[in-house]
Design an enzyme around this catalytic site. Sequence first.
Site, PDB file in Angstrom:
ATOM      1  N   ASP A   1      47.624  67.467  23.386  1.00 59.51           N
ATOM      2  CA  ASP A   1      47.988  66.712  22.780  1.00 59.51           C
ATOM      3  C   ASP A   1      49.424  67.149  22.349  1.00 59.51           C
ATOM      4  O   ASP A   1      50.606  66.303  21.917  1.00 59.51           O
ATOM      5  CB  ASP A   1      47.463  66.292  21.532  1.00 59.51           C
TER       6      ASP A   1
ATOM      7  N   ASP B   1      53.208  61.872  22.044  1.00 69.33           N
ATOM      8  CA  ASP B   1      52.170  63.099  22.055  1.00 69.33           C
ATOM      9  C   ASP B   1      52.276  63.555  23.585  1.00 69.33           C
ATOM     10  O   ASP B   1      52.428  62.720  24.738  1.00 69.33           O
ATOM     11  CB  ASP B   1      50.879  62.676  21.559  1.00 69.33           C
TER      12      ASP B   1
ATOM     13  N   HIS C   1      46.718  58.615  24.630  1.00 70.69           N
ATOM     14  CA  HIS C   1      46.493  59.698  25.607  1.00 70.69           C
ATOM     15  C   HIS C   1      46.084  59.121  26.856  1.00 70.69           C
ATOM     16  O   HIS C   1      44.966  58.470  26.915  1.00 70.69           O
ATOM     17  CB  HIS C   1      45.402  60.669  24.912  1.00 70.69           C
TER      18      HIS C   1
ATOM     19  N   ASP D   1      44.805  60.749  29.298  1.00 69.67           N
ATOM     20  CA  ASP D   1      43.654  61.524  29.901  1.00 69.67           C
ATOM     21  C   ASP D   1      42.125  60.783  29.924  1.00 69.67           C
ATOM     22  O   ASP D   1      41.248  61.596  30.253  1.00 69.67           O
ATOM     23  CB  ASP D   1      44.003  62.835  29.771  1.00 69.67           C
TER      24      ASP D   1
ATOM     25  N   ARG E   1      40.419  49.759  31.837  1.00 74.45           N
ATOM     26  CA  ARG E   1      41.956  49.768  31.296  1.00 74.45           C
ATOM     27  C   ARG E   1      42.782  49.751  32.696  1.00 74.45           C
ATOM     28  O   ARG E   1      43.304  50.927  33.124  1.00 74.45           O
ATOM     29  CB  ARG E   1      41.990  50.897  30.712  1.00 74.45           C
TER      30      ARG E   1
ATOM     31  N   SER F   1      37.165  59.406  19.487  1.00 74.03           N
ATOM     32  CA  SER F   1      37.631  59.029  20.899  1.00 74.03           C
ATOM     33  C   SER F   1      36.672  58.038  21.561  1.00 74.03           C
ATOM     34  O   SER F   1      35.557  58.118  20.820  1.00 74.03           O
ATOM     35  CB  SER F   1      37.912  60.253  21.754  1.00 74.03           C
ATOM     36  N   SER F   2      36.884  57.388  22.550  1.00 71.45           N
ATOM     37  CA  SER F   2      36.037  56.405  23.217  1.00 71.45           C
ATOM     38  C   SER F   2      34.962  57.425  24.084  1.00 71.45           C
ATOM     39  O   SER F   2      35.086  58.564  24.226  1.00 71.45           O
ATOM     40  CB  SER F   2      36.638  55.369  23.985  1.00 71.45           C
TER      41      SER F   2
ATOM     42  N   CYS G   1      41.736  67.533  27.162  1.00 69.42           N
ATOM     43  CA  CYS G   1      42.339  67.437  26.013  1.00 69.42           C
ATOM     44  C   CYS G   1      42.283  68.966  25.423  1.00 69.42           C
ATOM     45  O   CYS G   1      43.455  69.288  24.599  1.00 69.42           O
ATOM     46  CB  CYS G   1      41.495  66.590  24.922  1.00 69.42           C
TER      47      CYS G   1
HETATM   48  N1  ABU Z   1      42.324  61.932  23.130  1.00 66.30           N
HETATM   49  C1  ABU Z   1      41.950  61.128  24.222  1.00 66.30           C
HETATM   50  C2  ABU Z   1      41.222  59.722  23.641  1.00 66.30           C
HETATM   51  C3  ABU Z   1      41.304  58.553  24.386  1.00 66.30           C
HETATM   52  C4  ABU Z   1      40.103  57.366  24.261  1.00 66.30           C
HETATM   53  O1  ABU Z   1      39.408  57.438  23.391  1.00 66.30           O
HETATM   54  O2  ABU Z   1      40.027  57.033  25.354  1.00 66.30           O
END
Ligand code: ABU
Length: 395
Positions: A125, A211, A262, A264, A281, A317-318, A370
């Site tokens: 990040d 970031d 982010h 990634d 997405r 995060s997801s 990450c």
């Molecule tokens: N730090 C990455 C989180 C991205 C997401 O929650 O999809």
Amino acid sequence: MIFPTSASIDESAAAVSSSVVNAWNEWDPLEEIVVGRADGACYDPAEPGYRPILRGLTQPGEVFPTGPKPADVIKRANEELDGLTALLESQGVVVRRPDPIEFDRSLSSPEFTVDSQYCSVCPRDVLITVGNQVIEATMSRRARFFEYLPYRSIVREYWDRDSEMIWTAAPKPSMADHMYRKEFWELDVDERYARMHDFEFCVTQDEVVFDAADITRMGRDIFVQESMTTNRAGIRWLRRELEPRGFRVHAVHFPLDLFPSHIDCTFVPLRPGLVLTNPDRPIKENEAEYFSDHGWQFVDAPEASSTNDQMPKYCQSSRWLSMNVLSVAPETVICEESEKNLQRLLEALGFNVLVIPFRSVYEFGGSLHCATWDVRRTGGCEDYFDGSVGIVDGR
Ligand code: ABU
């Protein structure tokens, strides 16, 4: 176009090959990397640019904790981060670790105060290597203002050892109230969908904000996601910094991601010509064309091993951390142990998949990509997009 035989751009300043700092993409053979450390980590404090949430079952009145994380939580995460270190070392990669700092110290600047800081689990990040240059991001949250500090001694050492290494710290934003749109947090889902093509999130356009994890590298082409953590001024700053060095910097957008942060877990290049994409997405249509016009393929990540509610309670995060893989080489990828669907897909695509447990790290904000910052990969700057003039972001 045939990959990966596109010509190196030897006429460009970007073709400098640096002995210590050298990484032009996300997949070349990895030689040196920094792996994060959980020591001293605190819970993410609420602030104008951030509202932490609780996942799964909660008790009535339960609130998100503040201050230092418990010792056993830190210990479990550190065991997995040490496991990643051992795996990388077994692959011949040099691994460096950040210096501990006191994240439980409050911060007070002329513009803001915050009760605690965050952690050094996710160097991705904060820092990015672009060729022979290390860029320290501005960061977007108050609690992360000083997150470059655990890495400063490492960066300084690279700078001392490598006379061609360029060390750049992006301008620090004020993080004053005007840098944030507080109303962002109050919008309901319908309003968010109605406004999704405005790409206005919790940071305003007043200051340069990004970031490093909103950036992904594909040789001469650098893609930057506009998000809650990167604004248009941040992308303009990156363009002005990198384009004179021979790069093309593209803004990219994922309109259905209503809380983007982010790139990634959304758009993950695996090797020349192939990007792992997030089925929830999709990239904006006109931006996808840049890839298809140059022979690139997108492959959707399969369903993750857990739902968002099954992610660790304090994880911000997801479930798409599932696709936060780390490439050790164009044919070798490290994947989280429980993500069996993704492992099968990667194997079917011809990858050698290395597997490691990493779910205890999830509540610290990231997975394998990450939690790392790649410093040196074998290889130079390639043009994987055939000298095109690039996407114009139109904003
Ligand atoms: N730090 C990455 C989180 C991205 C997401 O929650 O999809």
